[in-house]
Design an enzyme around this catalytic site. Structure first.
Site, PDB file in Angstrom:
ATOM      1  N   GLU A  83       0.785  -1.227   0.000  1.00  0.00           N
ATOM      2  CA  GLU A  83       0.000   0.000   0.000  1.00  0.00           C
ATOM      3  C   GLU A  83       0.823   1.287   0.000  1.00  0.00           C
ATOM      4  O   GLU A  83       0.425   2.267  -0.620  1.00  0.00           O
ATOM      5  CB  GLU A  83      -0.940  -0.001   1.217  1.00  0.00           C
ATOM      6  N   SER A 465     -45.314 -31.489  41.619  1.00  0.00           N
ATOM      7  CA  SER A 465     -44.799 -31.733  42.974  1.00  0.00           C
ATOM      8  C   SER A 465     -43.512 -30.982  43.261  1.00  0.00           C
ATOM      9  O   SER A 465     -43.076 -30.905  44.414  1.00  0.00           O
ATOM     10  CB  SER A 465     -44.579 -33.235  43.186  1.00  0.00           C
TER      11      SER A 465
END
Length: 800
Positions: A83, A465
């Protein structure tokens, strides 16, 4: 000659004035200086466990920020070669590069090479649009010069490395390393560094997945540039050029399977932070333990698959038979498309049957590879589902089960594929720390991909229960003790809303006559529980439920509450059990420990109330039922600890725990004895049908509730109970989750241990017929406030 010089001078002056005017026009539009030094990356929200493992990530942009000092030198060199090789020398603008780019544009009519430096790209990526106009380009140049004045070269490069788009929703090179190679940037080779460095030029087209050949050409060009710039030697250059690229798509590496937890945490973050939660890099630290969460997920999946296997195979999910005129290539392509459309659910992968033979069936797997199912080792044992209570006989041939084109599920164990199916039944698990209510593990269903409905927090189901623990807590407070005799005999109740009669039964269908309360809870005797509630009074149970933390606003005040008919979520049930496990303190369930911003600053910190054991040595109040908070702390209490209010006498929870321990040692939860511990207590739960199966169990370290059932309330099968469907999940999880057993809890002051007769429940000195029992000192067989609870059926006179 002088004329030419004069003309050149005028043109130069005009150009300078024009550029100066352009600068004066554009400079007010440049970002403020503070904006240049306070650049924020769009960083997704991350959810992590208490031990730092990644649970989930939310945000449009996938980004893992990297610091400059952590960047490998070979990657930095590759990036600069690709770059901007003069990055550390120029002042933000490469004038020769710009001139070359302009010349190429004028002579060829197209852009041949870029003239933008890395600094200019940072200016464009952060502050400008991508419009290709002269004004935008000039603004980019001015902004690049300004950035160079405000930031160091290292800071600029760090911004670029973290901001640039690199394809497949990946922003920043650290994220791209994970996406394409499943590694960190530091773990990549020189060739892979060069490959990634070439992606920014055309990220959607030139990444190693979208266009491998083009990417390799770009990679080799970068390696050549690195050689020319003396960044690498010839040997490294040749090795990197000759290497084969192994890029493949790697999604986000979630370290803990906790999608339901991640969604709960995401919602909290969004409620607190708004849409900034997804972009500003916040990290949500949960209370969930990564290892416990994985164990919970595995236990739920294994438990649901085990239940499903007991009820038979329901057939293929889809059918894609060959068409008469279809070519093999077209058929294969159609099958591959169908497989890609099917997600993997709970590690059960889709596959299509491509051929049947005497040895089994050939398969096409989701990744395109071949597989096979064995007749002798697998298929011959398969029995088809008929009803929830019946399966077919074993099949006689492969064709009785499968046809070519069937889309089925397979599991893989010991390298062999087995025929499987995604269970229709669902389940949930919640595990809490009873000392403060923090969530240690939570599973909301078979799989988030299959259903995003969180059954742990959203599915209100009758607990059956499982709710009896709170009935007996209220009973113990009000003088009914473990040795109280209650008659286990038929009960018929007229329904107040219609003409039907309610005839409750025990699960066994039998009646056991006079029964001690401890035995009734141990073996979950429904009729005894109804009579206990009658003697206690429904209002006292509702008061206890509300005190523990249940919503009782719409609870119907009738005797069915004794059997857990009011619906609650697994999280609510588990939260209720924490009060019993921690000795009577009310703690609230919570998930978020803290939230940090992108810089690690804590912006939210939980302040959970803690069950304080020291407070148990304070003088007791005779009536804790009205208590809402502990007002007086011990002199040596930690001032930074917010203490949870005591809502139940510790003696009540001690006696109740001793009764619930019997549920595991010799009652409906005795399968848990496989854990070989004597510090566990719990209660099973099964509702009518049965349609729901529960188990809630605990010790002083952990409270865990499991639930199994169908979303549409289908029957589970007459042989399914809390002890067969939900308890095995609880056992598998607790086997991993429980810490080593510690010393037995001391009996609190005010609790006495007496010998009683096994049959009558009265005080006894007979060694052969007596057992030890624990009592609150004011409620013993020989010293009770109020009348004795005899075994006579007259106890129910005038009840209905």
């Amino acid at each position: 000659m002088n004329y030419s010089i004069r003309i050149f001078g005028l043109m130069s002056a005009a150009a300078i004035w024009w550029l100066a005017g352009l600068y004066l026009y554009l400079s007010p539009k440049l970002p403020e200086a503070s904006a240049l030094t306070d650049i924020k990356l769009q960083t997704p929200l991350r959810i992590v466990s208490s031990d730092g493992q990644l649970i989930g990530q939310f945000g449009e942009q996938k980004r893992i920020p990297a610091r400059y000092e952590d960047l490998p030198q070979s990657f930095v060199d590759a990036l600069l070669a690709a770059e901007d090789d003069g990055f550390f020398e120029h002042s933000g603008i490469d004038f020769l590069g710009l001139a070359r780019a302009v010349s190429e544009l004028v002579t060829t009519g197209s852009k041949q090479s870029g003239g933008s430096t890395i600094t200019m790209q940072v200016a464009r990526n952060f502050f400008l649009s991508l419009d290709q106009t002269f004004i935008r380009k000039f603004t980019e140049i001015l902004l690049a010069l300004e950035i160079e004045q405000r930031l160091t070269k290292e800071e600029i490069l760090e911004l670029y490395v973290n901001r640039v788009f690199l394809g497949h929703r990946s922003y920043g090179f650290e994220t791209a390393a994970q996406t394409y190679y499943g590694k960190t940037l530091a773990e990549l080779s020189l060739a892979e560094h060069a490959m990634l460095a070439g992606v920014p030029q055309a990220p959607s087209r030139n990444n190693p997945l979208s266009n491998p050949k083009r990417s390799e050409v770009r990679r080799n060009w970068i390696l050549g540039r690195m050689l020319a710039l003396d960044m690498i030697d010839e040997t490294a250059h040749q090795e990197a050029r000759s290497s084969t690229d192994n890029a493949s798509f790697n999604g986000l590496k979630v370290e803990v399977d906790a999608d339901y937890i991640a969604e709960m945490a995401r919602q909290v973050a969004f409620d607190r932070l708004g849409s900034a939660a997804y972009t500003d890099g916040y990290v949500v630290h949960t209370t969930v333990n990564g290892n416990l969460q994985q164990a919970a997920r595995d236990a739920v999946i294994d438990g649901l698959i085990t239940y499903d296997n007991r009820h038979g195979w329901r057939g293929p999910e889809q059918q894609h038979p060959p068409n008469q005129d279809e070519t093999p290539e077209a058929l294969k392509s159609r099958w591959a498309k169908a497989l890609r459309a099917m997600p993997v659910i709970a590690d059960l992968s889709p596959a299509i049957v491509t051929q049947l033979n005497e040895d089994g069936a050939a398969l096409m797997l989701r990744d395109g590879s071949d597989g096979a199912l064995s007749w002798s080792n697998d298929l011959r044992r398969i029995r088809r589902f008929v009803t929830e209570d019946r399966r077919s006989p074993a099949v006689r041939s492969v064709s009785d089960l499968l046809q070519v084109g069937d889309l089925v599920r397979v599991s893989q164990r010991d390298e062999a594929l087995k025929l499987a199916q995604v269970p229709r039944v669902q389940g949930a698990l919640v595990s809490l720390d009873p000392s403060d209510g923090s969530i240690k593990a939570l599973v909301g269903g078979m799989g988030f991909v299959l259903s995003k409905f969180n059954r742990a927090t959203q599915a209100s189901r009758q607990p059956g229960s499982n709710f009896k623990a709170f009935l007996y807590a209220a009973a113990l407070e009000n003088g009914i003790h473990p040795a109280t005799l209650i008659n286990d005999a038929p009960v018929v109740v007229g329904n107040l809303t219609n003409e039907d009669m309610w005839r409750p039964e025990n699960d066994s269908g039998r009646f056991y006559g006079p029964t001690r309360v401890r035995e009734a809870l141990t073996f979950s005797r429904n009729l005894v529980s109804i009579r206990v509630l009658q003697q206690l009074g429904v209002s006292k149970l509702i008061e206890m439920a509300g005190r523990v933390g249940f919503d009782v606003s719409d609870m119907q005040p009738n005797l069915t509450l004794a059997l857990g008919t009011h619906a609650y979520t697994p999280l609510e049930i588990a939260s209720g059990y924490t009060v019993i496990a921690n000795g009577g303190f009310k703690v609230e369930p919570w998930l978020i420990d803290r939230i940090e911003d992108v810089d690690g600053n804590i912006i939210y910190q939980a302040d959970a109330a803690v069950a304080c054991a020291r407070c148990q040595s304070e003088p007791r109040d005779d009536d804790f039922r009205e208590a809402s908070r502990i007002e007086d702390l011990l002199d040596d209490a930690d001032p930074d600890v917010r203490e949870a209010p005591r809502i139940i006498d510790e003696r009540v929870t001690y006696v109740l725990t001793s009764m619930l321990e019997d549920v595991i040692q010799r009652g409906t939860g005795r399968r848990a004895k496989v854990l070989e511990r004597n510090d566990l207590a719990g209660k099973t739960g099964t509702t009518n049908g049965p349609r729901d199966a529960w188990f809630s169990g605990y010790n002083k370290d952990l409270v865990t509730t499991t639930w199994v059932g169908f979303d549409d309330y289908s029957l589970m099968g007459k042989r399914e109970f809390g002890g067969t469907a939900a308890l095995p999940i609880w056992i598998d999880f607790m086997r991993t989750a429980l810490p080593p057993q510690s010393a037995e809890a001391e009996m609190p002051a005010g609790v006495v241990r007496l010998r009683i007769d096994k049959e009558s429940g009265q005080r006894s000195d007979g060694q052969s017929t007596s057992i030890w029992e624990v009592f609150l000192e004011e409620f013993t067989p020989s010293n009770q406030r109020g009348r004795t609870h005899s075994a006579d059926t007259e106890d129910l006179d005038g009840l209905f």
